[in-house]
Design a protein around this motif. Sequence first.
Motif, mmCIF file in Angstrom:
data_model
loop_
_atom_site.group_PDB
_atom_site.id
_atom_site.type_symbol
_atom_site.label_atom_id
_atom_site.label_comp_id
_atom_site.label_asym_id
_atom_site.label_seq_id
_atom_site.Cartn_x
_atom_site.Cartn_y
_atom_site.Cartn_z
ATOM 1 N N LYS A 242 15.302 -2.355 -7.028
ATOM 2 C CA LYS A 242 16.462 -1.618 -7.542
ATOM 3 C C LYS A 242 16.153 -0.140 -7.682
ATOM 4 O O LYS A 242 16.955 0.727 -7.324
ATOM 5 C CB LYS A 242 16.894 -2.220 -8.873
ATOM 6 C CG LYS A 242 18.082 -1.509 -9.513
ATOM 7 C CD LYS A 242 18.457 -2.198 -10.809
ATOM 8 C CE LYS A 242 19.626 -1.474 -11.496
ATOM 9 N NZ LYS A 242 19.980 -2.122 -12.771
ATOM 10 N N HIS A 243 14.981 0.184 -8.228
ATOM 11 C CA HIS A 243 14.642 1.572 -8.507
ATOM 12 C C HIS A 243 13.898 2.239 -7.350
ATOM 13 O O HIS A 243 13.761 3.463 -7.321
ATOM 14 C CB HIS A 243 13.793 1.663 -9.780
ATOM 15 C CG HIS A 243 14.555 1.228 -10.995
ATOM 16 N ND1 HIS A 243 15.597 1.940 -11.525
ATOM 17 C CD2 HIS A 243 14.425 0.121 -11.785
ATOM 18 C CE1 HIS A 243 16.083 1.321 -12.604
ATOM 19 N NE2 HIS A 243 15.387 0.204 -12.777
ATOM 20 N N GLY A 244 13.392 1.456 -6.402
ATOM 21 C CA GLY A 244 12.769 2.017 -5.200
ATOM 22 C C GLY A 244 11.469 2.730 -5.440
ATOM 23 O O GLY A 244 11.106 3.631 -4.710
ATOM 24 N N GLY A 245 10.722 2.366 -6.475
ATOM 25 C CA GLY A 245 9.481 3.070 -6.782
ATOM 26 C C GLY A 245 8.315 2.551 -5.979
ATOM 27 O O GLY A 245 8.240 1.386 -5.619
ATOM 28 N N GLY A 246 7.349 3.427 -5.720
ATOM 29 C CA GLY A 246 6.075 3.033 -5.136
ATOM 30 C C GLY A 246 6.118 2.567 -3.707
ATOM 31 O O GLY A 246 5.269 1.782 -3.303
ATOM 32 N N VAL A 247 7.077 3.015 -2.934
ATOM 33 C CA VAL A 247 7.142 2.596 -1.528
ATOM 34 C C VAL A 247 6.014 3.243 -0.761
ATOM 35 O O VAL A 247 5.719 4.428 -0.916
ATOM 36 C CB VAL A 247 8.496 3.002 -0.904
ATOM 37 C CG1 VAL A 247 8.530 2.605 0.566
ATOM 38 C CG2 VAL A 247 9.637 2.344 -1.653
ATOM 39 N N ILE A 248 5.345 2.466 0.085
ATOM 40 C CA ILE A 248 4.237 3.006 0.879
ATOM 41 C C ILE A 248 4.453 2.700 2.333
ATOM 42 O O ILE A 248 5.196 1.800 2.708
ATOM 43 C CB ILE A 248 2.882 2.397 0.423
ATOM 44 C CG1 ILE A 248 2.868 0.875 0.640
ATOM 45 C CG2 ILE A 248 2.583 2.743 -1.012
ATOM 46 C CD1 ILE A 248 1.518 0.255 0.419
ATOM 47 N N GLY A 249 3.790 3.484 3.169
ATOM 48 C CA GLY A 249 3.749 3.195 4.602
ATOM 49 C C GLY A 249 2.464 2.471 4.923
ATOM 50 O O GLY A 249 1.571 2.353 4.078
ATOM 51 N N THR A 250 2.360 1.970 6.148
ATOM 52 C CA THR A 250 1.162 1.239 6.554
ATOM 53 C C THR A 250 0.542 1.844 7.793
ATOM 54 O O THR A 250 -0.207 1.203 8.503
ATOM 55 C CB THR A 250 1.486 -0.233 6.828
ATOM 56 O OG1 THR A 250 2.493 -0.321 7.823
ATOM 57 C CG2 THR A 250 1.954 -0.926 5.554
ATOM 58 N N GLY B 244 -6.386 -4.878 8.840
ATOM 59 C CA GLY B 244 -7.277 -4.973 7.695
ATOM 60 C C GLY B 244 -7.519 -3.590 7.135
ATOM 61 O O GLY B 244 -7.296 -2.592 7.818
ATOM 62 N N PRO B 245 -7.987 -3.502 5.892
ATOM 63 C CA PRO B 245 -8.260 -2.198 5.289
ATOM 64 C C PRO B 245 -9.370 -1.457 6.030
ATOM 65 O O PRO B 245 -10.095 -2.047 6.843
ATOM 66 C CB PRO B 245 -8.707 -2.555 3.862
ATOM 67 C CG PRO B 245 -8.274 -3.965 3.650
ATOM 68 C CD PRO B 245 -8.290 -4.617 4.995
ATOM 69 N N ASN B 246 -9.507 -0.170 5.745
ATOM 70 C CA ASN B 246 -10.617 0.590 6.296
ATOM 71 C C ASN B 246 -11.933 -0.076 5.904
ATOM 72 O O ASN B 246 -12.124 -0.481 4.752
ATOM 73 C CB ASN B 246 -10.606 2.030 5.752
ATOM 74 C CG ASN B 246 -9.412 2.817 6.243
ATOM 75 O OD1 ASN B 246 -8.922 2.589 7.346
ATOM 76 N ND2 ASN B 246 -8.936 3.745 5.432
ATOM 77 N N GLY B 247 -12.828 -0.216 6.880
ATOM 78 C CA GLY B 247 -14.119 -0.825 6.608
ATOM 79 C C GLY B 247 -14.123 -2.336 6.628
ATOM 80 O O GLY B 247 -15.141 -2.962 6.284
ATOM 81 N N PHE C 140 -4.883 -6.457 1.107
ATOM 82 C CA PHE C 140 -4.336 -5.104 1.106
ATOM 83 C C PHE C 140 -3.859 -4.642 -0.270
ATOM 84 O O PHE C 140 -3.718 -3.439 -0.504
ATOM 85 C CB PHE C 140 -3.151 -5.000 2.075
ATOM 86 C CG PHE C 140 -3.539 -4.814 3.508
ATOM 87 C CD1 PHE C 140 -3.987 -3.593 3.980
ATOM 88 C CD2 PHE C 140 -3.441 -5.869 4.402
ATOM 89 C CE1 PHE C 140 -4.329 -3.418 5.310
ATOM 90 C CE2 PHE C 140 -3.779 -5.708 5.741
ATOM 91 C CZ PHE C 140 -4.229 -4.477 6.195
ATOM 92 N N GLY C 141 -3.526 -5.582 -1.142
ATOM 93 C CA GLY C 141 -2.964 -5.204 -2.431
ATOM 94 C C GLY C 141 -1.539 -4.727 -2.327
ATOM 95 O O GLY C 141 -1.093 -3.885 -3.121
ATOM 96 N N ILE C 142 -0.783 -5.265 -1.363
ATOM 97 C CA ILE C 142 0.604 -4.881 -1.162
ATOM 98 C C ILE C 142 1.463 -6.115 -0.938
ATOM 99 O O ILE C 142 0.948 -7.183 -0.619
ATOM 100 C CB ILE C 142 0.774 -3.902 0.026
ATOM 101 C CG1 ILE C 142 0.299 -4.561 1.339
ATOM 102 C CG2 ILE C 142 0.038 -2.601 -0.225
ATOM 103 C CD1 ILE C 142 0.513 -3.708 2.573
#
Length: 254
Positions: free
Chosen positions: A245-253, A33-36, A219-221
């Motif tokens: 295709k463009h690989g934008g906005g990749v995040i880690g968890t 879960g998110p922080n908090g 999470f919004g992901i």
Amino acid sequence: MTELLTAEQAALPGRLGPVDFRMGGPELVCLVGPNGSGKTSLLHALARIGAPSGEVRIDGRRPEDLGPAERRRLLSYLPASRDIAWPLAAADVVRLGAGEAETLEAMEALELDRFARRRVDRLSTGERSRVLIARALAPRPRLLLLDEPVANLDPLWQLRLMEMLRLAVAGGQGAMVAMHDLDLAARYADRLVLMENGGIVADGEPVSVLGSERLEAVFGIRKVGGEWHPLASLARSGGEGNHAKHGGGVIGTT
């Protein structure tokens, strides 16, 4: 048959619940879960920290009814903070609440021998983490309550710790682990519990929780092409195909 863990109406004012939770037998449950969102608060309530309301039983026993020695065999709690103010040697910290044979076994498993006599307040954060994890594991309690145990560990030790927890479960212990790495949780957990605003909003097998619309909302992901992306980035890119295709906005968890 007595359940390993039951919690009824567990609550901490302004932080958690009331929450009901059950663990029928040995399993590795990861809290995400998110922080908090209430992960730490749920662990506190189960460990009876901070005067929570509700009732918790581990193997049918209430932790608050037991003396220190019995309680250590029933549950171990690892806090998220790795700060230690005591000027104690690492081996002496692990030895708190455990026998000599158990201490040595835990220290060997976490490879603490080379700094066993060093003061814990002079160790790196990762080294202190391993000392505190060893202290939690050493008594071999019925239930492990671990708050972000992989935080501050390097990738190898993250994997090794999760393997240790799988072995603990195979040996009859239960483990409830708060963590942020969704992929690591999915790889090792028997069950994921998703939390939001002090409550449990999803509970089930990792694949079902991670693929749910509720997880996306919390999470919004969303996972696209094996990688997690912010929903906002997916919307801006015009869909999953363009984003992958463009690989934008990749995040880690983590």
